[in-house]
Motif scaffolding. Sequence first.
Motif, PDB file in Angstrom:
ATOM      1  N   LEU A 149       2.164   5.818   5.701  1.00  0.00           N
ATOM      2  CA  LEU A 149       3.263   6.744   5.433  1.00  0.00           C
ATOM      3  C   LEU A 149       3.521   7.648   6.635  1.00  0.00           C
ATOM      4  O   LEU A 149       4.669   7.881   7.023  1.00  0.00           O
ATOM      5  CB  LEU A 149       2.942   7.594   4.200  1.00  0.00           C
ATOM      6  N   ASP A 157       3.066  14.919  -1.618  1.00  0.00           N
ATOM      7  CA  ASP A 157       2.765  14.551  -3.009  1.00  0.00           C
ATOM      8  C   ASP A 157       1.353  13.988  -3.145  1.00  0.00           C
ATOM      9  O   ASP A 157       0.699  14.155  -4.180  1.00  0.00           O
ATOM     10  CB  ASP A 157       3.768  13.511  -3.519  1.00  0.00           C
ATOM     11  N   LEU A 158       0.889  13.339  -2.079  1.00  0.00           N
ATOM     12  CA  LEU A 158      -0.448  12.729  -2.099  1.00  0.00           C
ATOM     13  C   LEU A 158      -1.541  13.713  -1.679  1.00  0.00           C
ATOM     14  O   LEU A 158      -2.698  13.327  -1.542  1.00  0.00           O
ATOM     15  CB  LEU A 158      -0.475  11.501  -1.181  1.00  0.00           C
ATOM     16  N   TYR A 201       0.850  -1.198   0.000  1.00  0.00           N
ATOM     17  CA  TYR A 201       0.000   0.000   0.000  1.00  0.00           C
ATOM     18  C   TYR A 201       0.887   1.251   0.000  1.00  0.00           C
ATOM     19  O   TYR A 201       0.963   1.982   0.994  1.00  0.00           O
ATOM     20  CB  TYR A 201      -0.909   0.006   1.230  1.00  0.00           C
ATOM     21  N   PRO A 202       1.595   1.502  -1.118  1.00  0.00           N
ATOM     22  CA  PRO A 202       2.567   2.612  -1.153  1.00  0.00           C
ATOM     23  C   PRO A 202       1.940   3.997  -1.063  1.00  0.00           C
ATOM     24  O   PRO A 202       2.652   4.978  -0.855  1.00  0.00           O
ATOM     25  CB  PRO A 202       3.262   2.415  -2.502  1.00  0.00           C
ATOM     26  N   THR A 203       0.628   4.078  -1.230  1.00  0.00           N
ATOM     27  CA  THR A 203      -0.035   5.387  -1.141  1.00  0.00           C
ATOM     28  C   THR A 203      -0.957   5.470   0.070  1.00  0.00           C
ATOM     29  O   THR A 203      -1.824   6.341   0.122  1.00  0.00           O
ATOM     30  CB  THR A 203      -0.837   5.678  -2.424  1.00  0.00           C
ATOM     31  N   ASP A 204      -0.770   4.589   1.015  1.00  0.00           N
ATOM     32  CA  ASP A 204      -1.593   4.608   2.221  1.00  0.00           C
ATOM     33  C   ASP A 204      -1.096   5.728   3.142  1.00  0.00           C
ATOM     34  O   ASP A 204      -0.002   5.645   3.711  1.00  0.00           O
ATOM     35  CB  ASP A 204      -1.522   3.259   2.941  1.00  0.00           C
ATOM     36  N   VAL A 205      -1.901   6.769   3.274  1.00  0.00           N
ATOM     37  CA  VAL A 205      -1.504   7.955   4.034  1.00  0.00           C
ATOM     38  C   VAL A 205      -1.196   7.620   5.488  1.00  0.00           C
ATOM     39  O   VAL A 205      -0.201   8.089   6.055  1.00  0.00           O
ATOM     40  CB  VAL A 205      -2.610   9.030   3.941  1.00  0.00           C
ATOM     41  N   TYR A 239       9.160  10.051   3.526  1.00  0.00           N
ATOM     42  CA  TYR A 239       7.775   9.725   3.881  1.00  0.00           C
ATOM     43  C   TYR A 239       6.918  10.988   3.984  1.00  0.00           C
ATOM     44  O   TYR A 239       5.772  11.009   3.519  1.00  0.00           O
ATOM     45  CB  TYR A 239       7.746   8.930   5.192  1.00  0.00           C
ATOM     46  N   LYS A 252       6.369  12.293   0.509  1.00  0.00           N
ATOM     47  CA  LYS A 252       5.342  11.504  -0.177  1.00  0.00           C
ATOM     48  C   LYS A 252       3.946  11.922   0.273  1.00  0.00           C
ATOM     49  O   LYS A 252       3.012  12.000  -0.542  1.00  0.00           O
ATOM     50  CB  LYS A 252       5.563  10.014   0.102  1.00  0.00           C
TER      51      LYS A 252
END
Length: 205
Positions: free
Chosen positions: A13, A38-39, A6-10, A32, A35
């Motif tokens: 992160l 970025d999200l 889950y590389p985009t799991d806020v 982190y 990122k």
Amino acid sequence: MGLDFYPTDVSLLNFKGLAYFNNDNFRDAIPYFEKLLDLGETKPFVYQKLGYAYFKAWEFEKAKAMYKKAIGMEDNNPELYYELGHVYLKDRALDSAQFYVKKSIEVKKPNLASEYETLAGIARQKDKLSETLVYYMLAHEEQPDEPRYFYQICAMKDGLDKNPKESLDCYQSFLNKYRDPHPYFHEIVSKRISELKTEIHFSQN
């Protein structure tokens, strides 16, 4: 598992970034928090943590940019100004460091002018005029750009001291200090100045 899947799991992160941050592994924390931005997690908390991590990694320009972003979103947070001041201090920009540390004090310190004004009103109702004057002076110290506190100081001195020259000086200082006060104050102060000048003139003859 975790970020590998889950590389985009806020939440993950944030958890991972804070884990590194809280263990003083600031360089490892930076990617982190970057990122998260970025999200779209553009929150003061994220900018502050990333700013501090950049600061500890000696990336001062990036740190300044992050703190200024955070301040733009949360300008009543004294910690942001204080920490930004330390970035400038470490970068040997002493004037800027001084500015932001002083700003942190200004933001942190509560403005007690209204409270002092209320206490002045209470003291006046109790016929404690010297105490009333003290509270108006304290209110003026808290908020010197508010003309009514300075006016009340002059009015109280006028009533207490019975010294026309000192009262005249106070009222004239009022008009010099507040070039464009409320019309009520301008009218009443100008009238009192005229009366005091007449009083002083006749007392000298």
